[in-house]
Design a protein around this motif. Structure first.
Motif, short mmCIF file in Angstrom:
data_model
loop_
_atom_site.label_atom_id
_atom_site.label_comp_id
_atom_site.label_asym_id
_atom_site.label_seq_id
_atom_site.Cartn_x
_atom_site.Cartn_y
_atom_site.Cartn_z
N ALA A 1 0.82 -1.21 0.00
CA ALA A 1 0.00 0.00 0.00
C ALA A 1 0.85 1.25 0.00
N ASP A 2 2.10 1.16 0.50
CA ASP A 2 2.99 2.33 0.47
C ASP A 2 3.75 2.43 -0.85
N GLY A 3 3.44 1.54 -1.81
CA GLY A 3 4.02 1.61 -3.14
C GLY A 3 5.18 0.68 -3.39
N ALA A 4 5.79 0.13 -2.36
CA ALA A 4 7.00 -0.67 -2.54
C ALA A 4 6.73 -1.98 -3.25
N GLN B 1 -4.54 -3.58 -0.91
CA GLN B 1 -5.37 -2.91 0.10
C GLN B 1 -6.72 -3.60 0.19
N GLY B 2 -7.43 -3.34 1.28
CA GLY B 2 -8.75 -3.93 1.45
C GLY B 2 -8.68 -5.17 2.31
N ARG B 3 -9.28 -6.25 1.84
CA ARG B 3 -9.34 -7.48 2.64
C ARG B 3 -8.00 -8.21 2.62
N ASP B 4 -7.81 -9.06 3.63
CA ASP B 4 -6.64 -9.93 3.66
C ASP B 4 -6.73 -10.91 2.49
N GLN C 1 0.94 -13.28 0.50
CA GLN C 1 0.12 -12.95 1.68
C GLN C 1 0.02 -11.44 1.82
N THR C 2 -1.19 -10.91 1.82
CA THR C 2 -1.39 -9.48 2.02
C THR C 2 -2.37 -9.27 3.17
N THR C 3 -2.19 -8.18 3.89
CA THR C 3 -3.12 -7.82 4.97
C THR C 3 -3.61 -6.40 4.73
N GLY C 4 -4.91 -6.26 4.56
CA GLY C 4 -5.47 -4.96 4.23
C GLY C 4 -5.33 -3.93 5.33
N ARG C 5 -5.26 -4.39 6.58
CA ARG C 5 -5.19 -3.44 7.69
C ARG C 5 -3.95 -2.57 7.63
N ASP C 6 -2.83 -3.15 7.20
CA ASP C 6 -1.59 -2.38 7.12
C ASP C 6 -1.05 -2.27 5.70
N GLY C 7 -1.66 -2.95 4.73
CA GLY C 7 -1.21 -2.87 3.33
C GLY C 7 0.11 -3.55 3.07
N LEU C 8 0.54 -4.42 3.97
CA LEU C 8 1.84 -5.09 3.88
C LEU C 8 1.73 -6.36 3.03
N VAL C 9 2.81 -6.66 2.28
CA VAL C 9 2.84 -7.83 1.42
C VAL C 9 4.02 -8.71 1.80
N ARG C 10 3.76 -10.01 1.86
CA ARG C 10 4.84 -10.98 2.09
C ARG C 10 4.80 -12.03 0.99
N LEU C 11 5.95 -12.53 0.61
CA LEU C 11 6.09 -13.59 -0.38
C LEU C 11 6.84 -14.74 0.28
N HIS C 12 6.18 -15.88 0.41
CA HIS C 12 6.81 -17.07 1.00
C HIS C 12 7.34 -17.93 -0.14
N THR D 1 4.07 -7.38 10.83
CA THR D 1 2.92 -6.49 10.74
C THR D 1 3.34 -5.04 10.84
N GLY D 2 2.59 -4.20 10.15
CA GLY D 2 2.75 -2.76 10.28
C GLY D 2 1.73 -2.17 11.21
N ASP D 3 0.92 -3.02 11.84
CA ASP D 3 -0.11 -2.59 12.78
C ASP D 3 0.47 -2.50 14.17
N PRO D 4 0.62 -1.31 14.74
CA PRO D 4 1.23 -1.20 16.07
C PRO D 4 0.36 -1.79 17.18
N ASP D 5 -0.91 -2.06 16.89
CA ASP D 5 -1.81 -2.61 17.90
C ASP D 5 -1.96 -4.12 17.79
N ALA D 6 -1.20 -4.76 16.92
CA ALA D 6 -1.30 -6.21 16.77
C ALA D 6 -0.89 -6.90 18.06
N PRO D 7 -1.65 -7.92 18.50
CA PRO D 7 -1.35 -8.59 19.78
C PRO D 7 -0.17 -9.53 19.65
N PRO D 8 0.41 -9.96 20.77
CA PRO D 8 1.44 -11.00 20.74
C PRO D 8 0.88 -12.29 20.16
N LEU D 9 1.79 -13.19 19.76
CA LEU D 9 1.37 -14.46 19.19
C LEU D 9 1.02 -15.49 20.25
N ALA D 10 1.61 -15.37 21.44
CA ALA D 10 1.38 -16.34 22.50
C ALA D 10 -0.12 -16.43 22.79
#
Length: 669
Positions: free
Chosen positions: A276-279, A386-389, A402-413, A616-625
């Motif tokens: 979402a930030d263009g990268a 952007q939008g839905r995961d 893998q994309t997450t709409g909440r933060d617009g971040l993209v991962r490639l596995h 995640t780019g979401d600062p409010d994301a909870p821990p994984l535990a």
């Protein structure tokens, strides 16, 4: 939290006039066609300051490539000539800054005495590995001439045209590298045929390139870059670009109908690989070409083979351009730096020279669309990421997107792409830009000299193993699996029949990572790392103190947070320092888990390890535990999620030479 848009105030001031943002037409990036033209003009004026007196070469500042300064000067000329061609051809021949006369003069001077050691002459085209780099540049010269023939080629003296043809034919008469290089002679031949200079030699070059392209096609719109499984950005900015653009310019309807649907299918998945930030996704070689990653997106609109709406096309293209402009890709005088944002040595290859970044010119192919084209007139739409995961399994290249709409971040596995030819031995070290388990749009791999991120490996005799050749095993709608042979440095252990099977399964922002070691001696240490997050050095110490509850490690950077949680098989957690940093910062931290291969007698059936990771780019994301637990029985792991659903990964009990294809079953709550 709102989906991020690109800033309206560049963090890196531009050294040339730049129009004000148009947030009505382009609410996400602010950019219009006028901005693209302004950037092209600014980049060209900056580069032409370094032209030789006769304009034959453009000697940009910086350390030379392995090909030498004369080849680098041709590279600076050819790649910026392509930018000038796109700028002027897209304006219907209007050339208010008189760019083309300077390049035409340069061609006449450079081909006057090719091969001579003077200030202007072009190097002759040789074989790959023997003065071969000029073959790469011949394609840019030929394509630029083809696009601008009424204002360049047709105005050159007959003798200069003859000399230029003779120089270009060197690309047809010498051996390319065994990959996308075969499309450079195709491009040269296409130009020569377009100006009435075709013959049996040009026909053979085109036929050969198209035949090889067929052999490299693997499905889902993906070509491998030569024999093997090298999938990366070359798929878009070379393997689709050159042959399909040739078909478009030649009005070859049969070839367009054959290649065009492949591009459309490719863009279905590839368009997700822009943040979402263009990268663009940070994976593979030649990343210093930066926003050239958008070339295939523009080509889709140009040839009418795209699944993207016009406003989404411009969003992807302008997002990538603005991303790098805002982050210092241009130096203070407007010259492109060798790196990602600013200079970054680990981003480069041995063939990178001062003119190399100007393959970014390919990002400007949208300028060939007229000003009244919907790509330029439609209101900008959200980026596909952007939008839905989203999760998309591309089994042909072995990529899980893998994309997450909440933060617009993209991962490639990565469970399928590796830069090793079928005839090549697996010799360490591995290439960080290919061998990692995962890549993203906001993190880069650590350098080969630092601890590897997103890696699974063994440790024996104080040496750690590498992941080199990657063999795909199986795929599902939200998971991919692969296998590799752990290889140690020369003089290290050699483990017969040993392998590591790996699987990644995606749920929203979460990554379930399951590994099985097969035929590995009991007691061998196993290390698994997570995302490398760029952090300021003064915060590194406080974040490297160790693991939190349940052994979870967390590394928080300015833009992203990486977490890694052991679920089964891991005995310790830590955070390792990567002082060479990544392309995203000069210093990075990497979370790492350590475990041990199980008891004697388990070697053949394998020891299973499981972990949960997130970026995640979401600062409010909870821990994984607490989000998941795992139970293991032999080669089967059952993961129970916090919502009551479960996932079972069964690697089976066999020990096939290429690894066992795992089975995955999921049960909803």
């Amino acid at each position: 939290m709102s989906t991020p848009t690109l800033s309206s105030t560049p963090t890196a001031p531009l050294p040339f006039p730049f129009p004000a943002d148009d947030r009505a037409l382009s609410p996400y990036t602010g950019l219009t066609r006028a901005h693209w033209e302004a950037v092209a003009d600014g980049m060209l004026r900056a580069a032409l300051r370094y032209a030789t007196p006769g304009h034959g070469l453009i000697d940009l500042p910086g350390p030379p490539s392995r090909s030498g300064v004369r080849s680098d000067g041709l590279e600076g000329f050819a790649r910026t000539f392509l930018l000038a061609a796109l700028r002027v051809a897209g304006a219907g021949g209007a050339d208010p800054h008189s760019f083309l006369p300077r390049y035409t003069a340069g061609i006449e001077r450079g081909t006057l005495t090719p091969g001579r050691d003077d200030a202007e002459s072009w190097p002759l085209i040789g074989h790959h590995g023997i003065q071969g780099q000029p073959m790469v540049e011949s394609a840019s010269v030929a394509l630029a001439l083809r696009l601008t023939a009424p204002w360049t080629w047709k105005r050159m003296p007959a003798a200069a045209r003859d000399r230029t043809e003779e120089w270009l034919r060197g690309a047809l008469r010498h051996t390319p590298a065994p990959n996308n290089w075969y499309l450079f002679p195709l491009t040269v031949a296409g130009f020569l045929e377009s100006v009435g200079r075709g013959d049996a030699e040009t026909a053979r070059a085109i036929e050969r390139g198209l035949d090889l392209l067929e052999g490299w096609y693997r499905g889902q719109g993906w070509y491998t870059d030569g024999d093997g499984r090298a999938f990366d950005h070359y798929n878009g900015w070379a393997l689709h670009l050159y042959p399909l653009l040739h078909a478009h310019l030649a009005a070859d309807r049969e070839l367009l109908d054959h290649l065009g649907p492949r591009l459309r299918e490719f863009l279905e998945g590839f368009s997700l690989l822009f943040d979402a930030d263009g990268a663009p996704i940070h994976h593979g070689r030649s990343l210093t070409y930066r926003f050239a990653a958008g070339a295939a997106v523009a080509l889709g609109a140009l040839t009418d083979h795209t699944p993207l709406a016009p406003g989404a096309t411009r969003r992807v293209l302008s997002g990538a351009l603005r991303h790098f402009l805002d982050r210092g890709a241009l130096t203070g005088d407007g010259v492109m730096s060798l790196g990602w944002y600013g200079p970054h040595e680990a981003t480069l290859q041995r063939y990178s020279g001062p003119g190399s970044p100007y393959w970014a010119s390919k990002g400007f192919f949208a300028l060939l669309l007229p000003p009244d084209h919907p790509v330029w007139t439609a209101t900008e739409e959200p980026a596909p990421s952007q939008g839905r995961d989203r999760v998309l399994a591309l089994s042909a290249p072995g990529f899980l997107v893998q994309t997450t709409g909440r933060d617009g971040l993209v991962r490639l596995h990565n469970h399928g792409s590796s830069k090793i030819r079928p005839w090549e031995a697996e010799r360490p070290p591995s290439d960080p830009l290919y061998a990692r388990l995962a890549y993203s749009t906001r993190t880069g791999p650590t350098s080969a000299a630092n601890t590897p991120d997103n890696h699974i490996g063994l440790e024996l005799r104080g040496l750690r193993s590498f992941r080199l050749r990657i063999t795909p095993l199986a795929a599902g709608p939200n998971w991919l699996a692969s296998s590799h042979i752990p290889v140690f440095p020369d003089g290290g252990p050699v483990l017969p029949a040993a392998r590591i099977d790996s699987l990644t399964l995606v749920r929203g922002p979460l990554e379930l990572r399951v590994h099985r070691t097969v035929n590995i001696p009991a007691g061998t240490a196993v290390h698994h790392s997570g995302w490398a997050v760029a952090v300021p050095p003064d915060t590194a110490a406080e974040q490297a103190d160790g693991a939190g509850p349940a052994g979870e490690t967390c590394v928080a950077g300015a833009e992203v947070t990486g977490r890694l949680l052991p679920l089964h098989g891991w005995q310790s957690s830590t955070v390792r320092r990567a002082p060479q940093g990544t392309a995203y910062g000069p210093w990075a931290l990497v979370p790492e888990l350590t475990g041990t291969v199980g008891a004697v007698g388990e070697e053949e059936s394998g020891t299973v390890f499981a972990a949960l990771a997130s970026l995640t780019g979401d600062p409010d994301a909870p821990p994984l535990a607490g989000l998941a637990t795992a139970e293991v029985s032999g080669p089967t792991v059952t993961v129970r999620w916090a919502d009551g659903s479960s996932t079972v990964v069964d690697f089976g009990a066999g020990a096939g030479a290429d690894g066992d294809a795992p089975r995955v079953t999921e049960q909803t709550a």
